[in-house]
Write a protein that holds these residues in place. Structure first.
Motif, PDB file in Angstrom:
ATOM      1  N   MET A  20      77.542  86.353 -45.613  1.00  0.00           N
ATOM      2  CA  MET A  20      78.835  86.281 -44.922  1.00  0.00           C
ATOM      3  C   MET A  20      79.598  87.585 -45.055  1.00  0.00           C
ATOM      4  O   MET A  20      80.232  88.063 -44.114  1.00  0.00           O
ATOM      5  CB  MET A  20      79.696  85.150 -45.500  1.00  0.00           C
ATOM      6  N   ILE A  21      79.578  88.177 -46.279  1.00  0.00           N
ATOM      7  CA  ILE A  21      80.343  89.396 -46.490  1.00  0.00           C
ATOM      8  C   ILE A  21      79.729  90.540 -45.690  1.00  0.00           C
ATOM      9  O   ILE A  21      80.437  91.338 -45.073  1.00  0.00           O
ATOM     10  CB  ILE A  21      80.420  89.729 -47.996  1.00  0.00           C
ATOM     11  N   ILE A  22      78.385  90.579 -45.655  1.00  0.00           N
ATOM     12  CA  ILE A  22      77.725  91.622 -44.862  1.00  0.00           C
ATOM     13  C   ILE A  22      78.078  91.447 -43.382  1.00  0.00           C
ATOM     14  O   ILE A  22      78.371  92.405 -42.672  1.00  0.00           O
ATOM     15  CB  ILE A  22      76.193  91.568 -45.056  1.00  0.00           C
ATOM     16  N   ALA A  23      78.104  90.210 -42.913  1.00  0.00           N
ATOM     17  CA  ALA A  23      78.329  89.970 -41.496  1.00  0.00           C
ATOM     18  C   ALA A  23      79.786  90.192 -41.100  1.00  0.00           C
ATOM     19  O   ALA A  23      80.065  90.793 -40.067  1.00  0.00           O
ATOM     20  CB  ALA A  23      77.886  88.566 -41.125  1.00  0.00           C
ATOM     21  N   TYR A  24      80.725  89.727 -41.925  1.00  0.00           N
ATOM     22  CA  TYR A  24      82.117  89.710 -41.488  1.00  0.00           C
ATOM     23  C   TYR A  24      83.054  90.579 -42.304  1.00  0.00           C
ATOM     24  O   TYR A  24      84.250  90.615 -42.032  1.00  0.00           O
ATOM     25  CB  TYR A  24      82.654  88.282 -41.498  1.00  0.00           C
ATOM     26  N   GLY A  25      82.545  91.207 -43.354  1.00  0.00           N
ATOM     27  CA  GLY A  25      83.428  92.048 -44.144  1.00  0.00           C
ATOM     28  C   GLY A  25      84.474  91.226 -44.869  1.00  0.00           C
ATOM     29  O   GLY A  25      84.186  90.143 -45.365  1.00  0.00           O
ATOM     30  N   SER A  40      88.814  93.819 -38.502  1.00  0.00           N
ATOM     31  CA  SER A  40      87.413  94.246 -38.396  1.00  0.00           C
ATOM     32  C   SER A  40      86.539  92.999 -38.526  1.00  0.00           C
ATOM     33  O   SER A  40      86.075  92.650 -39.591  1.00  0.00           O
ATOM     34  CB  SER A  40      87.070  95.249 -39.492  1.00  0.00           C
ATOM     35  N   ILE A  41      86.426  92.312 -37.417  1.00  0.00           N
ATOM     36  CA  ILE A  41      85.588  91.118 -37.426  1.00  0.00           C
ATOM     37  C   ILE A  41      84.320  91.417 -36.670  1.00  0.00           C
ATOM     38  O   ILE A  41      84.386  91.925 -35.565  1.00  0.00           O
ATOM     39  CB  ILE A  41      86.344  89.925 -36.821  1.00  0.00           C
TER      40      ILE A  41
END
Lengths: 322, 558
Positions: free
Chosen positions: B412-417, B557-558
């Motif tokens: 999730m963090i990699i995908a959505y920051g 930044s999504i």
């Protein structure tokens, strides 16, 4: 982050591909039926009755020794296999299986199965004093029949209820599309179980029901978009509307399948042998369910004819609570 | 969608705090929480040491009493134990009941004027009575009707149906509806007796529940030997004291022809024949208590009884007039012990000695004190999990959950920051809420249940993803961050509810129609769906709203 590099607009022409998908699905379903009726499902004792006893390997004993102990009990064919138990520092186990016992006149079959199981435990206790029982299960034929029936009823009721729910929230065409996708998923997953001869048991039924729920969840999200776009673009050809909706939800569909598969893979790899059958079914089901919500469900709606002039139904709006 | 007044914040914090408090006890040992440990009856050094340690800790616990102490209930597949499904045969209950009525029937027909008849032979649950004199037919039927006992809640149901099947034949039988009522009646009696046998001190966690009208489910956590429970329950528990005869010539005569009237030939525990008088001096209902005691001669385990007042009186009189003779203690047709009467036994205290282990003596005492079962218990399903496998399953399940959680979080963090980080935060809150709900509801966690939690972890981000995707779209359409977020949440709500209600339907069906492990899976799945929607929709939104207010980003930044 990385998602920013995902194309802003994907334009995968799904619906033109639907014929190919239809052919593939038809072949898969036919193959599944063929497998299920010829090779059958490898029913575990939940559905076929019988016994499975798992013990820690007694010191210095081999499978052959256990086989010899079993041979004098008159149980018919007994399978004795060595395996690794569930767990971090997994112990070596010996698994003993035997099928439903023929009962003597006047003895209930289910009771006979229990007595056979008790004889095995007693014999093990004599041959290997202080042996450690990991698990033991004995299910009689009557009980296993009931379990199978209630499992199938559960599946049928779930399908009907979801169909009813979708009919209320959308329209019957969507409901048909959704249910077609569900049958598609369930049958192909069962075909997979027939092909691999993985054990089909109560946990598998639980997995199938979950697949039904998951696939439905996916399908509803696509349908939601289809309905929304259909109202927006009244003049656009139906196939293009559906394509647009699928492309808009594509990144979400793939992301959710991705995280779900990650979670399921960790069960499959690290959750031990007890859960491996169930997680295998779920992994397969998520893949097939994702495919079906894109190709099968929407394609059925398209075949039935998409209504693009229907009045918006009352939406859940103004969610201002909490 | 983005303004969170103080009361809302307070409410959300309360829910999260409450969930955390309910989940908290799972992280500690019972002793730390001030909960006295359960006496499992284990006598090995390790268990005893553990028990004492927990007892000690419980006494000095500083855990405040207003905080919850309940942990998640572990299913039998996780803590180890025995599950048994038993079936009562209604036919057998009915014929046993008819047998007990035979004495009354004889008495009724013998009253003056005597009604002569052939000796009736009971076949299953029917009893044909052939009269010698057809003129007495009506009188006989009237007498039988008068002694017919009622059964069932309403009291209109009679045990016997009494039919005239011919000019001199009366057929007494138990009707189908009476059989059902008798079986249901037997079921509740048996649950009581099973409880007294398996749990004479009322300390163990054994659960005994009815299933339908003729089945009983027995679940014994911590029990590792299914045969022990079956042994305790497979005996009818009919205990009598009878006069006996061990004279070799009498036994020989009985073996070669047949025992003299009123006597029967039984075997003792070692298989030796012994003649026993059919009429008991003392029956099970005369026994007040039974305990495991010690044989004064060699200090081995024995079973001590105390008889009730009237039983002791009768037994005293019998022993006084039968000095030097033998009496037999009979349990389910086997002579347990046959002592010689050296002197009258008045106090009503009797001891059975034999080569018992302590456990055997305890079980026997429990069986005798619990009373007689109205019918045999037929075991039709058994599932046992040893403690070793249970512990391994917990370890494997926990490991799988943590690995799954980490993988999903990183993804999730990699995908959505950053906003993906918020989703992970709400995912953690989700896990805590699931544990809290399981503990608070007292639901049972099974191994498939753990799989349900992991599946929830995977699917929980779904709601977040739907919202984020909507926000991305809104942003592309040129909206400012806060309006994009508001629109994203508003438009995603209906979709999320629709999608989750379907999965919830599947979980509910599983719960209603499933059994055991499958039910456990359904519980965590259903709870997981509710908490996921709550955390995705409320907790993540609250995080995002706070961040928007504090950081005032130009662009998400999504």
């Amino acid at each position: 982050m990385l998602l920013q590099y995902w194309p802003k607009k994907t334009n995968v022409p799904f619906m033109p591909l639907r014929m190919g998908a239809l052919v593939m699905s038809t072949i898969l379903i036919a193959a599944s039926f063929f497998m299920i009726f010829t090779k059958g499902l490898n029913f575990g004792i939940d559905f076929s009755g019988g016994s499975v006893i798992e013990i820690e390997r007694p010191d210095g004993a081999q499978e052959q020794d256990v086989r010899e102990v079993m041979s004098g009990l008159g149980l018919g064919e007994v399978q004795v296999n060595a395996a690794r138990g569930t767990g971090v520092d997994s112990v070596e186990v010996i698994v003993i299986r035997f099928a439903t016992q023929r009962a003597e006149e006047g003895v209930d079959q289910d009771v006979a199965q229990q007595q056979a199981n008790d004889r095995v435990l007693a014999a093990l206790g004599e041959a290997f004093p202080g042996y450690i029982l990991r698990s033991s299960a004995a299910v009689g034929p009557k009980v296993s029949g009931e379990l199978l029936r209630s499992g199938l009823i559960a599946l049928a009721v779930a399908l009907l209820l979801m169909m009813a729910y979708i009919s209320v929230r959308f329209q019957w065409k969507y409901a048909l599309g959704a249910v077609a996708a569900l049958f598609h998923d369930v049958i192909i997953t069962m075909g997979m179980f027939s092909l691999t001869q993985f054990e089909f048991n109560l946990s598998t039924i639980a997995a199938l029901l979950t697949i039904v729920g998951y696939s439905m969840n996916d399908t509803v999200i696509v349908f939601d978009r289809v309905r929304e776009e259909a109202r927006k673009y009244k003049k656009m050809p139906s196939a293009d509307v559906i394509d647009l909706a699928i492309n808009q939800t594509l990144s979400r569909t793939l992301l959710t399948s991705g995280t779900t598969l990650l979670a399921l893979l960790s069960i499959y790899l690290f959750g031990g042998t007890v859960l491996s059958g169930m997680s295998f079914a779920l992994i397969f089901g998520v893949v097939i369910g994702t495919y079906s919500s894109v190709f099968v469900a929407s394609a059925v709606v398209l075949m039935l004819g998409l209504d693009q002039g229907d009045k918006p139904k009352r939406e859940v709006t103004g969610f201002q609570g909490v | 969608m983005l303004n969170f007044p103080a009361w809302k914040v307070a409410l959300i914090s309360l829910v999260l705090l409450w969930g955390a408090l309910l989940a908290l006890p799972n992280a500690f040992s019972d002793g730390f929480l001030g909960v006295a440990p359960r006496d499992t009856g284990a006598t090995d050094a390790q268990s005893v040491a553990e028990f004492n340690e927990q007892q000690e800790a419980a006494e000095h616990s500083w855990w405040p009493s207003f905080l919850p102490t309940r942990k998640v209930n572990l299913g039998l597949d996780l803590q180890g134990g025995v599950y048994l499904l038993t079936q009562i045969d209604p036919e057998e209950v009915a014929s046993n009941r008819l047998e007990t009525l035979q004495a009354d029937i004889v008495q009724a027909l013998n009253r003056a004027p005597l009604i002569e008849r052939d000796v009736p032979e009971q076949q299953g649950s029917t009893l044909p009575i052939r009269l010698r004199n057809p003129d007495q037919m009506d009188d006989a039927v009237r007498r039988l009707r008068r002694l017919n006992p009622s059964i069932g809640a309403t009291g209109n149901e009679k045990v016997m149906s009494i039919e005239k099947s011919g000019p001199e034949l009366i057929t007494v039988s138990v009707s189908d509806s009476a059989k059902q009522a008798l079986a249901a009646d037997a079921q509740s009696k048996m649950i009581e007796i099973i409880r007294r046998r398996l749990d004479p001190d009322g300390v163990s966690e054994v659960s005994i529940t009815p299933q339908g009208d003729t089945r009983i489910v027995i679940e014994a956590p911590g029990e590792a030997d299914p045969r022990r429970i079956k042994d305790i329950l497979s005996q009818a528990g009919r205990m009598t004291f009878n006069m006996a005869d061990v004279d070799a010539s009498a036994i020989n005569a009985a073996q070669s022809t047949r025992p003299r009237p009123g006597w029967e030939l039984l075997q003792d525990v070692e298989g030796r024949p012994i003649l026993v008088n059919r009429t008991p001096v003392v029956t099970g209902s005369d026994i007040a208590t039974a305990n495991q005691g010690n044989d004064p001669d060699d200090n081995s385990a024995a079973v001590d009884f105390r008889l009730t007042g009237s039983g002791a009186e009768r037994f005293g009189r019998t022993t006084a007039s039968n000095r030097g003779r033998i009496f037999a203690i009979v349990l389910d047709g086997t002579v347990m012990s046959s002592p010689r009467i050296n002197e009258p036994i008045w106090g009503g205290n009797v001891q059975i000695t034999g080569q018992f282990t302590i456990e055997e003596a305890q079980d026997l005492a429990a069986i005798i004190e619990a009373g007689e079962l109205p019918a045999k218990l037929n075991f039709i399903e058994e599932r046992t999990v040893g403690p070793g496998l249970g512990a391994d399953s917990i370890a494997a399940g926990t490991r799988a959950s943590i690995i799954g959680l980490v993988l999903v979080g990183v993804f999730m963090i990699i995908a959505y920051g950053l906003i993906g980080g918020f989703a992970v935060g709400s995912l953690l809150a989700n896990i805590v809420l699931i544990l809290g709900a399981l503990s608070g509801l007292g639901a049972t966690l099974t191994l498939p249940g753990i799989a349900g939690i992991v599946l929830t972890i995977g699917m929980a981000v779904d709601a977040n993803v739907i919202v984020f995707e909507r926000i991305r779209e809104e942003q592309r359409a040129g909206r400012s961050p806060s309006t994009a977020v508001i629109a994203g949440y508003e438009r995603a709500l209906a979709t999320i509810l629709d999608a989750n209600i379907t999965t919830f339907i599947a979980a509910a069906i599983l719960y209603l129609l499933g059994s055991g492990p499958v039910k456990g899976f359904a519980v965590t799945l259903a709870i997981g769906i509710v908490t996921s929607v709550f955390t995705a929709f409320v907790v993540t939104r609250w995080f995002t709203a706070m961040w928007l207010r504090v950081a005032k980003p130009r662009k998400l930044s999504i």
